[in-house]
Design a protein around this motif. Sequence first.
Motif, PDB file in Angstrom:
ATOM      1  N   HIS A   1      19.566   9.573   0.713  1.00  0.00           N
ATOM      2  CA  HIS A   1      19.478   8.221   0.146  1.00  0.00           C
ATOM      3  C   HIS A   1      18.532   8.264  -1.061  1.00  0.00           C
ATOM      4  O   HIS A   1      18.009   9.323  -1.406  1.00  0.00           O
ATOM      5  CB  HIS A   1      18.937   7.255   1.211  1.00  0.00           C
ATOM      6  N   GLN A   2      18.289   7.112  -1.650  1.00  0.00           N
ATOM      7  CA  GLN A   2      17.365   7.045  -2.786  1.00  0.00           C
ATOM      8  C   GLN A   2      16.363   5.920  -2.556  1.00  0.00           C
ATOM      9  O   GLN A   2      16.740   4.837  -2.095  1.00  0.00           O
ATOM     10  CB  GLN A   2      18.116   6.718  -4.083  1.00  0.00           C
ATOM     11  N   TYR A   3      15.094   6.204  -2.874  1.00  0.00           N
ATOM     12  CA  TYR A   3      14.079   5.147  -2.924  1.00  0.00           C
ATOM     13  C   TYR A   3      13.477   5.183  -4.327  1.00  0.00           C
ATOM     14  O   TYR A   3      12.832   6.164  -4.697  1.00  0.00           O
ATOM     15  CB  TYR A   3      12.986   5.374  -1.876  1.00  0.00           C
ATOM     16  N   GLU A   4      13.717   4.153  -5.099  1.00  0.00           N
ATOM     17  CA  GLU A   4      13.169   4.091  -6.469  1.00  0.00           C
ATOM     18  C   GLU A   4      13.430   5.405  -7.219  1.00  0.00           C
ATOM     19  O   GLU A   4      12.530   5.944  -7.865  1.00  0.00           O
ATOM     20  CB  GLU A   4      11.662   3.806  -6.429  1.00  0.00           C
ATOM     21  N   GLY A   5      14.626   5.918  -7.080  1.00  0.00           N
ATOM     22  CA  GLY A   5      14.982   7.136  -7.799  1.00  0.00           C
ATOM     23  C   GLY A   5      14.538   8.427  -7.129  1.00  0.00           C
ATOM     24  O   GLY A   5      14.818   9.512  -7.639  1.00  0.00           O
TER      25      GLY A   5
ATOM     26  N   ALA B   1      11.353  -0.303   5.857  1.00  0.00           N
ATOM     27  CA  ALA B   1      10.459  -0.579   4.729  1.00  0.00           C
ATOM     28  C   ALA B   1      11.004   0.021   3.434  1.00  0.00           C
ATOM     29  O   ALA B   1      10.898  -0.595   2.376  1.00  0.00           O
ATOM     30  CB  ALA B   1       9.069  -0.022   5.019  1.00  0.00           C
ATOM     31  N   LEU B   2      11.570   1.229   3.516  1.00  0.00           N
ATOM     32  CA  LEU B   2      11.919   1.939   2.289  1.00  0.00           C
ATOM     33  C   LEU B   2      13.367   1.736   1.877  1.00  0.00           C
ATOM     34  O   LEU B   2      13.676   1.728   0.689  1.00  0.00           O
ATOM     35  CB  LEU B   2      11.617   3.429   2.442  1.00  0.00           C
ATOM     36  N   LEU B   3      14.257   1.573   2.838  1.00  0.00           N
ATOM     37  CA  LEU B   3      15.677   1.403   2.487  1.00  0.00           C
ATOM     38  C   LEU B   3      16.167  -0.017   2.709  1.00  0.00           C
ATOM     39  O   LEU B   3      17.307  -0.332   2.380  1.00  0.00           O
ATOM     40  CB  LEU B   3      16.555   2.357   3.318  1.00  0.00           C
TER      41      LEU B   3
ATOM     42  N   VAL C   1      10.686  14.445  -2.749  1.00  0.00           N
ATOM     43  CA  VAL C   1      11.551  14.037  -1.638  1.00  0.00           C
ATOM     44  C   VAL C   1      10.705  13.225  -0.652  1.00  0.00           C
ATOM     45  O   VAL C   1       9.501  13.475  -0.505  1.00  0.00           O
ATOM     46  CB  VAL C   1      12.215  15.252  -0.955  1.00  0.00           C
ATOM     47  N   ILE C   2      11.346  12.235  -0.041  1.00  0.00           N
ATOM     48  CA  ILE C   2      10.682  11.413   0.976  1.00  0.00           C
ATOM     49  C   ILE C   2      11.419  11.616   2.294  1.00  0.00           C
ATOM     50  O   ILE C   2      12.652  11.586   2.340  1.00  0.00           O
ATOM     51  CB  ILE C   2      10.724   9.912   0.602  1.00  0.00           C
ATOM     52  N   LEU C   3      10.649  11.821   3.361  1.00  0.00           N
ATOM     53  CA  LEU C   3      11.215  11.888   4.710  1.00  0.00           C
ATOM     54  C   LEU C   3      10.771  10.622   5.441  1.00  0.00           C
ATOM     55  O   LEU C   3       9.573  10.425   5.670  1.00  0.00           O
ATOM     56  CB  LEU C   3      10.695  13.140   5.417  1.00  0.00           C
ATOM     57  N   ALA C   4      11.721   9.763   5.757  1.00  0.00           N
ATOM     58  CA  ALA C   4      11.413   8.506   6.452  1.00  0.00           C
ATOM     59  C   ALA C   4      11.712   8.704   7.935  1.00  0.00           C
ATOM     60  O   ALA C   4      12.846   8.924   8.325  1.00  0.00           O
ATOM     61  CB  ALA C   4      12.252   7.362   5.886  1.00  0.00           C
ATOM     62  N   MET C   5      10.655   8.615   8.749  1.00  0.00           N
ATOM     63  CA  MET C   5      10.803   8.916  10.177  1.00  0.00           C
ATOM     64  C   MET C   5      10.767   7.629  11.005  1.00  0.00           C
ATOM     65  O   MET C   5       9.744   6.952  11.098  1.00  0.00           O
ATOM     66  CB  MET C   5       9.679   9.842  10.636  1.00  0.00           C
ATOM     67  N   GLY C   6      11.898   7.325  11.596  1.00  0.00           N
ATOM     68  CA  GLY C   6      11.949   6.170  12.489  1.00  0.00           C
ATOM     69  C   GLY C   6      12.331   4.886  11.785  1.00  0.00           C
ATOM     70  O   GLY C   6      12.335   4.791  10.559  1.00  0.00           O
ATOM     71  N   ARG C   7      12.655   3.890  12.610  1.00  0.00           N
ATOM     72  CA  ARG C   7      13.307   2.711  12.032  1.00  0.00           C
ATOM     73  C   ARG C   7      12.395   1.843  11.179  1.00  0.00           C
ATOM     74  O   ARG C   7      12.861   1.176  10.259  1.00  0.00           O
ATOM     75  CB  ARG C   7      13.968   1.879  13.126  1.00  0.00           C
ATOM     76  N   PHE C   8      11.084   1.867  11.439  1.00  0.00           N
ATOM     77  CA  PHE C   8      10.236   0.989  10.620  1.00  0.00           C
ATOM     78  C   PHE C   8      10.031   1.562   9.216  1.00  0.00           C
ATOM     79  O   PHE C   8      10.009   0.813   8.235  1.00  0.00           O
ATOM     80  CB  PHE C   8       8.921   0.688  11.339  1.00  0.00           C
ATOM     81  N   ALA C   9       9.913   2.886   9.130  1.00  0.00           N
ATOM     82  CA  ALA C   9       9.839   3.511   7.804  1.00  0.00           C
ATOM     83  C   ALA C   9      11.141   3.273   7.039  1.00  0.00           C
ATOM     84  O   ALA C   9      11.136   2.963   5.844  1.00  0.00           O
ATOM     85  CB  ALA C   9       9.571   5.010   7.950  1.00  0.00           C
ATOM     86  N   VAL C  10      12.246   3.383   7.763  1.00  0.00           N
ATOM     87  CA  VAL C  10      13.552   3.178   7.126  1.00  0.00           C
ATOM     88  C   VAL C  10      13.714   1.733   6.665  1.00  0.00           C
ATOM     89  O   VAL C  10      14.179   1.462   5.556  1.00  0.00           O
ATOM     90  CB  VAL C  10      14.672   3.587   8.113  1.00  0.00           C
TER      91      VAL C  10
ATOM     92  N   TYR D   1       0.840  -1.205   0.000  1.00  0.00           N
ATOM     93  CA  TYR D   1       0.000   0.000   0.000  1.00  0.00           C
ATOM     94  C   TYR D   1       0.876   1.257   0.000  1.00  0.00           C
ATOM     95  O   TYR D   1       0.622   2.199  -0.747  1.00  0.00           O
ATOM     96  CB  TYR D   1      -0.924   0.013   1.223  1.00  0.00           C
ATOM     97  N   LEU D   2       1.888   1.263   0.863  1.00  0.00           N
ATOM     98  CA  LEU D   2       2.781   2.432   0.924  1.00  0.00           C
ATOM     99  C   LEU D   2       3.539   2.586  -0.395  1.00  0.00           C
ATOM    100  O   LEU D   2       3.671   3.700  -0.920  1.00  0.00           O
ATOM    101  CB  LEU D   2       3.756   2.275   2.099  1.00  0.00           C
ATOM    102  N   GLN D   3       4.017   1.469  -0.929  1.00  0.00           N
ATOM    103  CA  GLN D   3       4.740   1.530  -2.199  1.00  0.00           C
ATOM    104  C   GLN D   3       3.858   2.150  -3.280  1.00  0.00           C
ATOM    105  O   GLN D   3       4.302   2.984  -4.066  1.00  0.00           O
ATOM    106  CB  GLN D   3       5.189   0.125  -2.623  1.00  0.00           C
TER     107      GLN D   3
END
Length: 197
Positions: free
Chosen positions: A159-163, A143-145, A132-141, A120-122
């Motif tokens: 960093h980069q997430y899907e460009g 999931a995305l990285l 730009v994406i701001l990933a807050m906290g370890r679970f977001a990180v 869903y997030l993807q």
Amino acid sequence: AAAPGPSSIATLDWQPLREAVAACTACPLCASRRNTVFGVGNTRAHWMIVGEAPGEQEDRLGEPFVGPAGQLLDSMLQALGLTRAEAPPAQQVFIANTLKCRPPRNRNPEPAELARCEPYLQRQIALVQPRVILAMGRFAVQALLRSSEPIGRLRGRVHQYEGVPLVVTYHPAYLLRQPADKARSWDDLCLAAQVLE
Ligand code: URA
């Protein structure tokens, strides 16, 4: 209708995606939630902000970051001229969580819950196409990285997430407990703002 599987989630437009989240029974959190928390903001926002999971107030109201952590987040965003309300895309954020349902007693998300919820997030990120994406906290990180490095080691660079450029920062609920790290988090938000200049 049967719930869409992960591969069909990747093709859903906003309304069917919303409906799929609202009806989701892919993990046991559906039994204890009061509301799903889809996310909020402009679907063309330049900023995408990703948190962890709904808490008590978010579960009750169906909107992300409306409790104490959300107040801190909103004030940091406001200081950068950003808002979750109506505004031109450059000033807008779309806020979503890694999990769309509240874990009981706000326990940590479990790997199986994260795995089921991630599509869903993807898809939200793919639809918003943030700058730009701001990933807050370890679970977001995570999931995305796909990284389990501590936030302190990942923050402070792009960093980069899907460009899409992605900046890591502390979760605002953590900042409420560790106010000394607020200045670092502010630097991270400024770094994300620089990406857009
Ligand atoms: N914490 C989160 O990660 N998300 C919310 O929506 C609220 C608190």
